[in-house]
Enzyme design. Structure first.
Site, short mmCIF file in Angstrom:
data_model
loop_
_atom_site.label_atom_id
_atom_site.label_comp_id
_atom_site.label_asym_id
_atom_site.label_seq_id
_atom_site.Cartn_x
_atom_site.Cartn_y
_atom_site.Cartn_z
N GLY A 267 23.62 64.27 53.41
CA GLY A 267 22.55 65.06 52.80
C GLY A 267 23.00 66.45 52.41
O GLY A 267 22.72 66.92 51.30
N ARG B 199 38.69 46.58 66.47
CA ARG B 199 37.52 46.81 67.31
C ARG B 199 36.70 45.55 67.54
O ARG B 199 36.23 45.30 68.65
CB ARG B 199 36.59 47.86 66.66
CG ARG B 199 37.06 49.26 66.86
CD ARG B 199 36.11 50.23 66.19
NE ARG B 199 36.70 51.56 66.25
CZ ARG B 199 36.17 52.64 65.67
NH1 ARG B 199 35.06 52.53 64.98
NH2 ARG B 199 36.76 53.80 65.77
#
Lengths: 536, 239
Positions: A13, A265
């Site tokens: 943002g 992962r």
């Protein structure tokens, strides 16, 4: 009237706001807390960029990202991201981000998992924090208007076009509309659906993604949730990958190793989860590295383990579990970062911009938000400029005011905090690192039952001032909405790919090499698959 | 375990005592427990749970702590931060505190090309660890008497940019921190004690005083107080 309304005050943002200002657009940022409290502050590893003028190295970055996406990344988007990475990092450098440096005064870079080269630029282990705070400082300088403590309720949409959004002012508990010529969603991911099993901030409830779904927008690849293998067992607080990188071993309580710790992962997470399923306990062991090494290289990890788990990694094993860490899915956008709602754009973790696909490469999330926020803002501004007739529909405000008032009178017979905890557990067990049709459907029926019960839930704090009980109730509503969508997507994808592992379909299937798309029609969830790169 | 919280009940500030059955909890865990099990109206802010987002700073027995990074002790008194309007219970309006960043120009104002060495970056490393939890601001006794004082975290940030070789306009920053800034600090060190990140704003303010003298500024209190020390023929600053 602003040209661009940006919802969310994190890295995406604020980058967008600064770029918008550079382009001369009138921009407004609205966020539910304060900008520097965003999830971006928790990013440690780095931001990928090839800083040399070396086409081969850029090509390797593109290839690494494509490979990691497992067929769900769009080469054109990934190329755009990787080719503009240098500009993005140099822009951050010019506004003052204190990147770590090499001895000869260059931006230091390190190698993260799945990468061929050293290309992650970093600021010690505080990369996200320092980028976020520098962006905020620049927003202060540029007089960017930022409204804090306003919670997104709904987008104002008519005939498939956005006119702004409605917000709950948390201090006064009032609904207020903000009209804008274009809207950019930068509200972050939804990993906190896995309540109690997520490394994320409790704010990561996917508010913007859920609002897009309610407004008739399309979401994509929701089923792809990245789990981190080493979160602390009790608190779900992240123990960074650097502990395994430095030689940390994973053991069960019998002292047996059961996986190569340096695998990806998702693979390590699955191995850890398997052990836990067998009734074993799983530990990260760094004792053999010695006190001196740990103090020098892993001081933060030691501190976290002592404080939150009550054990000292110099002499004790660290109890761990996998936890939801990053959501690859989000608001489906086309190559111009525009969603299926005209004028509504999405960036950062809130968007699914065909870059991370089935698995995100470390260092690419910060990169994505810096590069694509610029593109999104340019496109949003173009859209805003072309818009001649503009209206201010009032219907959504009325609906939201009615909803808000009704919440105060709901019977509160069923406790939504208990349901939130239960849904976190069920998603973790049934829609976590391992998934199976029957378990996903069981979870879905639980979620749908909870949706039916929502009118019997409610709040016990009836205050009209800063009512966090009510805000959390609306967040819970968003979590329910997205849990349903996530489960439908996970059920639909009858294959295994990246972070989405189906025990009943353990192989990947070429026919699913597509984005899963979820949307709502007349309140009913619909699903489809669309080829990567095709218009949604 | 018993502890107390200063709350806003019926629009009044009141201290309420609680007892919880948790063992060795962090303050945030205790607050979450209370909210879920005892009183849904208890109001506080939190986020990351791991001392990085800066949401949950409060005062414990008069000292600023991050709720997620503090282990609750028997009979602790939990209060909201100071110098911001208490909106409800432990939630305070941060806008006033954050406004000091604007007033002190705590940002890179005018970029110039510069090679930043390893040592250059190290010189601003600790100051850029700031998480804007605003603990130091709440701990500062100067703000009690001078609400216009820029306060510790903004000045630390100014020092960070003054020390950044990419900043072409250092003088502008030095100019704006003279009034209600570096000379108003009493060097009591409360801010340094309060910082959860180990930042030392007091020292940064001292460094800014040194830097200011390079730009021809000096401590205004010496030239004004007691009719001026210079008239007396005694110069306490030693030059």
């Amino acid at each position: 009237m602003v040209d661009i309304l940006i919802i969310g005050g994190g890295g995406a943002g604020l980058s967008g706001a600064l770029r918008a200002k550079e382009m001369g657009a009138k921009v407004l940022v609205v966020n539910k807390a304060y900008p520097t409290r965003a999830q971006t502050s928790m990013a440690q590893g780095g931001i990928n960029a090839v800083l040399e003028d070396d086409k081969e190295k850029i090509k390797a970055h593109i290839e690494d990202t494509l490979r990691s996406s497992m067929g769900l990344g769009d080469e054109e988007m990934i190329r755009k991201m990787c080719e503009n990475a240098k500009e993005g990092v140099l822009w951050l450098d010019r506004i003052g981000v204190p990147f770590s440096r090499t001895e000869d005064g260059k931006i230091a870079q390190r190698k993260l998992g799945g990468a061929k080269d050293k290309r992650a630029c970093y600021s010690q282990d505080y990369t996200g924090l320092k980028i976020l705070h520098t962006l905020y400082d620049q927003c202060v300088k540029e007089n960017i208007e930022i409204l804090n403590e306003k919670f997104l309720l709904n987008f104002i949409v008519e005939d498939g076009e956005v006119f702004g959004a409605t917000f709950l002012d948390i201090r006064e508990m009032k609904v207020e509309p903000i009209y804008a010529k274009s809207v950019i969603v930068a509200t972050g991911g939804y990993a906190h659906l896995y309540h109690g099993f997520s490394t994320n901030s409790s704010h990561a409830t996917g508010d913007g993604v859920a609002a897009a779904l309610r407004a008739g927008g399309k979401l994509s690849n929701l089923e792809f949730v990245q789990f981190h293998p080493t979160a602390l067992k009790n608190s779900s607080i992240l123990i960074s990958e650097s502990a395994r990188g430095a030689g940390g071993k994973l053991l069960n309580q019998k002292g047996e190793r059961f996986v190569d710790e340096l695998k990806t992962r998702d693979e390590v997470s699955r191995a850890v989860f398997r052990e836990i399923e067998k009734g074993n306990e799983v530990f990260l062991d760094i004792r053999h590295l010695g006190e001196e090494f740990i103090e020098e290289n892993l001081p933060q990890e030691r501190k976290l383990a002592i404080f939150y788990e009550g054990i000292d990694p110099i002499k004790d094993l660290i109890p761990i579990k996998p936890a939801a860490h990053y959501t690859m899915g989000g608001i489906a956008v086309n190559r111009d970062l525009q969603s299926s709602i005209r004028g509504l754009f999405a960036i950062g973790e809130a968007s699914e911009a065909m870059t991370h696909g089935a698995n995100r490469l470390g260092g690419n999330s910060l990169l994505e938000l810096v590069v694509f926020s610029k593109d999104a803002v340019r496109n949003a501004y173009e859209f805003a400029k072309k818009r001649d007739s503009f209206k201010e529909p009032k219907e959504q405000i009325k609906k939201d005011e009615n909803f808000l008032n009704a919440v105060y009178y709901l019977p509160n017979k069923i406790d939504f905090y208990e349901k939130r905890e239960m849904i976190g557990k069920i998603l973790y067990q049934n829609c976590g690192v391992f998934r199976e049709d029957i378990n996903l459907k069981a979870a879905l029926s639980y979620v749908r039952q909870a949706q039916k019960e929502l009118p019997f839930m409610g709040i016990s704090d009836k205050s009209r001032v800063y009512n966090t009980n009510l805000v959390e109730f609306i967040e819970f509503g968003n979590m329910l909405e997205l849990s349903e969508a996530l489960l439908v997507a996970a059920i639909s994808r009858r294959e295994s790919r990246g972070a989405h592992f189906r025990e009943d379909f353990p192989k990947s299937d070429k026919s699913y090499e597509a984005r899963s798309i979820i949307w709502k029609e007349e309140g009913v969830i619909c699903g489809d698959f669309v080829k990567v790169g095709n218009e949604i | 375990m018993r502890f107390r919280i200063r709350r806003t009940l019926e629009e009044k500030s009141q201290i309420v005592e609680y007892e919880i059955p948790l063992e060795n909890p962090t303050l945030l865990e205790a607050l979450n427990y209370l909210k879920l099990k005892v009183d849904r109206s208890l109001t506080f802010s939190s986020g990351c749970r791991s001392e990085i987002c800066g949401s949950c700073a409060v005062r414990v027995n008069g000292k600023e702590k991050l709720a997620c990074g503090y282990k609750l002790q028997e009979n602790d008194l939990i209060e909201p931060l100071r110098y911001g309007e208490v909106i409800r219970d432990l939630v305070v309006d941060m806008n006033g505190a954050l406004d000091t960043l604007k007033r002190s120009k705590a940002y890179l104002d005018s970029f110039k090309e510069a090679t930043i060495t390893y040592e250059d970056e190290k010189r601003i490393e600790i100051q850029t660890d700031c998480i804007l939890c605003v603990s130091c601001f709440s701990s500062c006794p100067v703000l009690e008497v001078n609400g216009e004082f820029l306060g510790p975290f903004a000045l630390t940030r100014v020092y960070r940019y003054v020390n950044d070789k990419r900043e072409a306009n250092v003088k502008d920053k030095i100019d704006v921190i003279q009034k209600n800034g570096i000379w108003d600090c009493t060097l009591c060190g409360e801010c340094t004690m309060a910082c959860p990140q180990g930042i030392d704003p007091k020292n940064d303010i001292l460094m800014l005083r040194g830097k200011s003298s390079e730009f021809g500024y000096s401590d205004p209190s010496f030239s004004q107080g007691f009719g001026g020390f210079d008239d007396f023929g005694f110069n306490p600053s030693g030059f």
